[in-house]
Write a protein that holds these residues in place. Structure first.
Motif, mmCIF file in Angstrom:
data_model
loop_
_atom_site.group_PDB
_atom_site.id
_atom_site.type_symbol
_atom_site.label_atom_id
_atom_site.label_comp_id
_atom_site.label_asym_id
_atom_site.label_seq_id
_atom_site.Cartn_x
_atom_site.Cartn_y
_atom_site.Cartn_z
ATOM 1 N N LYS A 195 0.826 -1.204 0.000
ATOM 2 C CA LYS A 195 0.000 0.000 0.000
ATOM 3 C C LYS A 195 0.860 1.253 0.000
ATOM 4 O O LYS A 195 0.563 2.226 -0.702
ATOM 5 N N LYS A 196 1.944 1.258 0.792
ATOM 6 C CA LYS A 196 2.842 2.413 0.800
ATOM 7 C C LYS A 196 3.421 2.658 -0.595
ATOM 8 O O LYS A 196 3.551 3.806 -1.038
ATOM 9 N N THR A 197 3.772 1.573 -1.259
ATOM 10 C CA THR A 197 4.324 1.688 -2.614
ATOM 11 C C THR A 197 3.298 2.281 -3.564
ATOM 12 O O THR A 197 3.625 3.110 -4.426
ATOM 13 N N TYR A 198 2.044 1.866 -3.409
ATOM 14 C CA TYR A 198 0.975 2.404 -4.261
ATOM 15 C C TYR A 198 0.793 3.903 -4.024
ATOM 16 O O TYR A 198 0.676 4.687 -4.987
ATOM 17 N N VAL A 199 0.783 4.322 -2.734
ATOM 18 C CA VAL A 199 0.634 5.742 -2.414
ATOM 19 C C VAL A 199 1.790 6.545 -2.999
ATOM 20 O O VAL A 199 1.597 7.623 -3.570
ATOM 21 N N GLN A 200 3.019 6.008 -2.887
ATOM 22 C CA GLN A 200 4.175 6.704 -3.423
ATOM 23 C C GLN A 200 4.117 6.782 -4.944
ATOM 24 O O GLN A 200 4.475 7.805 -5.544
ATOM 25 N N SER A 201 3.632 5.722 -5.570
ATOM 26 C CA SER A 201 3.496 5.721 -7.027
ATOM 27 C C SER A 201 2.515 6.798 -7.482
ATOM 28 O O SER A 201 2.760 7.519 -8.450
ATOM 29 N N ARG A 202 1.384 6.926 -6.766
ATOM 30 C CA ARG A 202 0.405 7.962 -7.113
ATOM 31 C C ARG A 202 0.992 9.358 -6.913
ATOM 32 O O ARG A 202 0.718 10.276 -7.699
ATOM 33 N N SER A 203 1.811 9.514 -5.876
ATOM 34 C CA SER A 203 2.445 10.808 -5.641
ATOM 35 C C SER A 203 3.382 11.176 -6.783
ATOM 36 O O SER A 203 3.384 12.318 -7.265
ATOM 37 N N PHE A 204 4.177 10.202 -7.239
ATOM 38 C CA PHE A 204 5.066 10.468 -8.372
ATOM 39 C C PHE A 204 4.271 10.792 -9.637
ATOM 40 O O PHE A 204 4.700 11.603 -10.457
ATOM 41 N N ASP A 205 3.122 10.153 -9.801
ATOM 42 C CA ASP A 205 2.270 10.469 -10.956
ATOM 43 C C ASP A 205 1.818 11.932 -10.901
ATOM 44 O O ASP A 205 1.798 12.633 -11.932
ATOM 45 N N GLU A 206 1.451 12.402 -9.699
ATOM 46 C CA GLU A 206 1.029 13.799 -9.549
ATOM 47 C C GLU A 206 2.181 14.756 -9.852
ATOM 48 O O GLU A 206 1.995 15.774 -10.533
ATOM 49 N N VAL A 207 3.372 14.416 -9.336
ATOM 50 C CA VAL A 207 4.535 15.275 -9.572
ATOM 51 C C VAL A 207 4.883 15.294 -11.065
ATOM 52 O O VAL A 207 5.186 16.351 -11.630
ATOM 53 N N ALA A 208 4.822 14.123 -11.703
ATOM 54 C CA ALA A 208 5.137 14.051 -13.140
ATOM 55 C C ALA A 208 4.146 14.868 -13.963
ATOM 56 O O ALA A 208 4.529 15.573 -14.906
ATOM 57 N N LEU A 209 2.857 14.789 -13.594
ATOM 58 C CA LEU A 209 1.842 15.558 -14.316
ATOM 59 C C LEU A 209 2.066 17.051 -14.147
ATOM 60 O O LEU A 209 1.955 17.831 -15.108
ATOM 61 N N LEU A 210 2.419 17.460 -12.916
ATOM 62 C CA LEU A 210 2.642 18.879 -12.671
ATOM 63 C C LEU A 210 3.924 19.363 -13.327
ATOM 64 O O LEU A 210 4.010 20.514 -13.764
ATOM 65 N N SER A 211 4.934 18.478 -13.398
ATOM 66 C CA SER A 211 6.193 18.885 -14.024
ATOM 67 C C SER A 211 6.017 19.177 -15.509
ATOM 68 O O SER A 211 6.725 20.010 -16.073
ATOM 69 N N LYS A 212 5.070 18.468 -16.149
ATOM 70 C CA LYS A 212 4.789 18.737 -17.564
ATOM 71 C C LYS A 212 4.179 20.120 -17.753
ATOM 72 O O LYS A 212 4.259 20.694 -18.837
ATOM 73 N N ARG A 213 3.566 20.629 -16.680
ATOM 74 C CA ARG A 213 2.953 21.951 -16.762
ATOM 75 C C ARG A 213 3.793 22.998 -16.046
ATOM 76 O O ARG A 213 3.299 24.054 -15.673
ATOM 77 N N ALA A 214 5.072 22.679 -15.831
ATOM 78 C CA ALA A 214 5.941 23.573 -15.069
ATOM 79 C C ALA A 214 6.086 24.923 -15.745
ATOM 80 O O ALA A 214 6.168 25.965 -15.080
ATOM 81 N N GLY A 215 6.120 24.921 -17.078
ATOM 82 C CA GLY A 215 6.240 26.186 -17.797
ATOM 83 C C GLY A 215 5.047 27.083 -17.550
ATOM 84 O O GLY A 215 5.190 28.295 -17.309
ATOM 85 N N ASP A 216 3.848 26.494 -17.606
ATOM 86 C CA ASP A 216 2.641 27.273 -17.323
ATOM 87 C C ASP A 216 2.625 27.737 -15.879
ATOM 88 O O ASP A 216 2.206 28.855 -15.573
ATOM 89 N N MET A 217 3.086 26.858 -14.986
ATOM 90 C CA MET A 217 3.083 27.194 -13.559
ATOM 91 C C MET A 217 4.017 28.361 -13.280
ATOM 92 O O MET A 217 3.728 29.226 -12.437
#
Length: 340
Positions: A146-168
């Protein structure tokens, strides 16, 4: 020689005489030998197990297999320890580096370390093993999964936001809301607790006050959309709230006049109104707030007042020129005509 015949020496005649055995006597003799054998076997196992304290061959074999499986489970637990330490390292980097770079909140410890409540899903492990090693290992494996799953979802959020870093980068409120010319303003009140100018009580000041004469241009500190434009007689007076996205909002209060409307898109450095003294104000000033995910944060952490007035003016002019080019572009004019 017949099995039913028996030869016995006659002491008087000194001759062997034939004596026949009955079937009943033969059966009785066989049964007696069988009973004696069982008794001897029982005596043997009693002496072997109870008196000497030794295990039977089958028990020894089962114990050997059990020891082998316990060793394998111990090896698995050591591997789980290594995986857990690696995951903790990833969690620390995620909270302290990756999520902080993009202004994301840390994942609460109760979310990362949440167990499995409700029905006892490990009841079938009860009674297996004297120390419950197998049950403990199963619980650890599920929690780590479960911890691994939570960490995986967190990395997904960071990766999605990093793609929008220029807009941010262009949306975060990263400049002062006024031209930082020391001759035109002064910081009259900072962020935090202060003595209220009207009641004298200690109250929390949720923004920063730039004291200045009425009529100074006020600029959007980041790209965004005008969320609200309103007037409060006993509050902020004329105020503008900009939603920058990514959890950021800014408020510009006590304005003399407002030059934007709700739903309008604005760019960083675009003039949104003029400073004033409207609403509940002790003097002409701009009250500027930064909110992140609904919480007030110190605006001083987001702008740099050391920028020269000339650099600030150049940035404002570039924003104005870019807006004018967009307005004058043929495709934009066609869109405006179609709207008319």
């Amino acid at each position: 020689m017949s099995k039913n015949k028996r030869y016995i020496l006659n002491p008087r005649t000194l001759l062997y005489e034939v004596k026949k055995r009955s079937r009943m006597s033969k059966f009785a003799r066989t049964a007696a030998m069988f009973v004696v054998s069982l008794g001897m076997a029982a005596l043997y196992f009693w002496l072997y197990g109870s008196v000497l304290g030794l295990d039977s061959p089958k028990t020894l074999l089962l114990k050997k297999k059990n020891a082998e499986w316990c060793s394998k489970v111990e090896v698995l637990n050591r591997q789980l320890d290594e995986y857990d330490q690696a995951l903790v390292s990833l969690q620390m980097r995620d909270d302290d580096i990756y999520r902080s770079i993009f202004g994301m909140n840390e994942i609460p410890a109760e979310v990362r370390n949440a167990g499995f409540g409700g029905v006892n899903r490990y009841a079938h492990y009860d009674g297996i093993g004297q120390d419950g090693l197998l049950k403990k290992t199963a619980v650890r494996l599920d929690v780590l999964t479960k911890k691994t799953y939570v960490q995986s979802r967190s990395f997904d959020e960071v990766a999605l936001l990093s793609k929008r870093a220029g807009d941010m980068a262009v949306c975060i409120p990263a400049i002062p809301p006024v031209n930082p010319d020391p001759s035109k303003y002064r910081l009259s009140s900072g962020f935090g607790y202060r003595s209220d100018p009207f009641s004298g009580r200690s109250t929390r000041h949720t923004g920063v006050d730039f004291a200045m004469k009425p009529g100074n241009p006020i600029y959007a500190t980041g790209d965004g959309v005008i969320e609200s434009v309103k007037f409060e007689f006993f509050g902020y007076g004329n105020q503008v709230v900009i939603d920058h996205g990514f959890g950021y909002k800014t408020r510009y209060a006590h304005l003399k006049s407002v030059g934007v409307v709700e739903g309008m898109k604005v760019k960083r450095g675009e003039c949104i109104g003029l400073s004033g003294n409207s609403g509940r104000s002790s003097g002409p000033h701009l009250h500027y707030e930064v909110l992140y995910k609904g919480n007030f944060v110190n605006p001083a952490n987001y702008y740099d007042l050391s920028i020269t007035p000339e650099e600030y003016a150049t940035m404002v002019q570039n924003t104005a020129d870019a807006s004018e080019k967009i307005t004058m572009h043929p495709s934009h004019r066609r869109k405006e005509k179609s709207r008319i």
